[in-house]
Design a protein around this motif. Structure first.
Motif, PDB file in Angstrom:
ATOM      1  N   LEU A 181      45.565 -18.488  32.232  1.00  0.00           N
ATOM      2  CA  LEU A 181      45.161 -19.838  32.659  1.00  0.00           C
ATOM      3  C   LEU A 181      44.254 -20.521  31.653  1.00  0.00           C
ATOM      4  O   LEU A 181      44.302 -21.738  31.481  1.00  0.00           O
ATOM      5  N   ILE A 182      43.421 -19.737  30.976  1.00  0.00           N
ATOM      6  CA  ILE A 182      42.463 -20.301  30.025  1.00  0.00           C
ATOM      7  C   ILE A 182      43.193 -21.081  28.920  1.00  0.00           C
ATOM      8  O   ILE A 182      42.683 -22.047  28.373  1.00  0.00           O
ATOM      9  N   ASN A 183      44.442 -20.688  28.657  1.00  0.00           N
ATOM     10  CA  ASN A 183      45.228 -21.387  27.619  1.00  0.00           C
ATOM     11  C   ASN A 183      45.575 -22.827  27.985  1.00  0.00           C
ATOM     12  O   ASN A 183      45.972 -23.602  27.134  1.00  0.00           O
ATOM     13  N   TYR A 184      45.469 -23.164  29.269  1.00  0.00           N
ATOM     14  CA  TYR A 184      45.795 -24.532  29.700  1.00  0.00           C
ATOM     15  C   TYR A 184      44.613 -25.491  29.524  1.00  0.00           C
ATOM     16  O   TYR A 184      44.749 -26.687  29.699  1.00  0.00           O
ATOM     17  N   ALA A 185      43.445 -24.951  29.193  1.00  0.00           N
ATOM     18  CA  ALA A 185      42.271 -25.820  29.068  1.00  0.00           C
ATOM     19  C   ALA A 185      42.391 -26.673  27.807  1.00  0.00           C
ATOM     20  O   ALA A 185      42.790 -26.170  26.758  1.00  0.00           O
ATOM     21  N   PRO A 186      42.073 -27.969  27.897  1.00  0.00           N
ATOM     22  CA  PRO A 186      42.091 -28.805  26.690  1.00  0.00           C
ATOM     23  C   PRO A 186      41.199 -28.179  25.614  1.00  0.00           C
ATOM     24  O   PRO A 186      40.122 -27.656  25.916  1.00  0.00           O
ATOM     25  N   SER A 187      41.640 -28.227  24.353  1.00  0.00           N
ATOM     26  CA  SER A 187      40.915 -27.496  23.312  1.00  0.00           C
ATOM     27  C   SER A 187      39.521 -28.066  23.060  1.00  0.00           C
ATOM     28  O   SER A 187      38.612 -27.341  22.677  1.00  0.00           O
ATOM     29  N   HIS A 188      39.323 -29.391  23.320  1.00  0.00           N
ATOM     30  CA  HIS A 188      38.037 -29.998  22.961  1.00  0.00           C
ATOM     31  C   HIS A 188      36.926 -29.740  23.981  1.00  0.00           C
ATOM     32  O   HIS A 188      35.764 -30.007  23.707  1.00  0.00           O
TER      33      HIS A 188
END
Ligand code: NAD
Length: 228
Positions: A181-188
């Motif tokens: 799920l952490i991969n779905y977080a916006p990178s900024h």
């Protein structure tokens, strides 16, 4: 209002007295995961699986939310907060959080073995062999066992995508698909990972690792976010 999404694992409930299993020789309360928390286990030994979760439910009735659960609820005064938990306990709700998505099910619910949409609130009561749904099938714990599909995973991913701040607490990030799920977080966006065994991953931008127990690390971070 900014949105904070909080992803929690078994570690956040450890200081309430509920054991994680990765910390204890791969055994969960003296049992191998394969013997109590898989669909195969249910087919092989229904009584053992029912009793295992009955014990977990009885234990849940005796424990209390800790400083980390309680601190997270305070964020709601300033932020839109969504908790996505891998935990099957109800300590976030009892700590005061309003929006809790249980990826792996809930101990205080039972469901039909023939219709997964037939879910019953059972509180802290045992599920016994012979307890049936309204259609006559045996009731099982409302738990997503290892190897089973995680029905709420896309709902959780949608929440993570709209986060302005992500907190990850007390999870080894090895149980998939939750860990992904952490991969779905916006990178900024700022991301905080609180776990005594947390490792610093170069895969994530804007990641602050806080190597601490949840009860020590979460209240301080919440205070900082409230004063931001
Ligand atoms: P996990 O993979 O999330 O690992 C536990 C993590 O908690 C580890 O990284 C460990 O370092 C960390 N931890 C230990 N003590 C901590 C503390 N005081 N503060 C913060 N972090 C701490 O979880 P797991 O135990 O491997 O469980 C996997 C799955 O098993 C869960 O997702 C859940 O479905 C089920 N489970 C649920 C509960 C519960 O509902 N409380 C408890 C055990 C297992």
């Amino acid at each position: 209002m900014k949105t904070i999404v909080v992803l929690t694992g078994a570690g956040i409930s450890a200081e309430s007295g509920i054991k994680t299993f990765r910390d204890s020789d791969g055994l969960w309360e003296e049992h191998r995961i394969e013997d109590v928390a898989t669909y195969d286990a249910w087919i092989k030994n229904q009584n053992l699986v029912l009793e295992f979760y009955n014990q977990r439910r009885r234990q849940l009735a005796t424990v209390q939310p800790n400083a980390a659960h309680i601190a997270l609820a305070k964020l709601e005064a300033k932020y839109q907060v969504y908790i996505i938990t891998q935990n099957v306990d109800n300590l976030h709700e009892r700590g005061g959080s309003s929006n809790v998505l249980h990826l792996h099910g809930e101990l205080t619910k039972a469901r039909s073995t023939c219709d997964e949409d037939l879910v019953y609130d059972i509180g802290y009561k045992d599920i016994l062999p012979g307890d049936k749904c309204k259609n006559g099938s045996q009731l099982r714990p409302h738990i997503v066992w290892f190897g089973e599909a995680v029905p709420l995973i896309m709902d959780a991913a949608t929440l993570v995508k709209k986060a302005d701040i992500l907190m990850v607490i007390g999870t080894s990030l090895v149980v998939y698909p939750a860990a992904g799920l952490i991969n779905y977080a916006p990178s900024h966006i700022p991301k905080y990972y609180i776990d005594p065994n947390a490792s610093n991953s170069s895969c994530f931008t804007n990641l602050t690792v806080i190597k601490a127990k949840a009860g020590d690390g979460v209240p301080g971070l919440v205070e900082r976010l409230m004063n931001n």
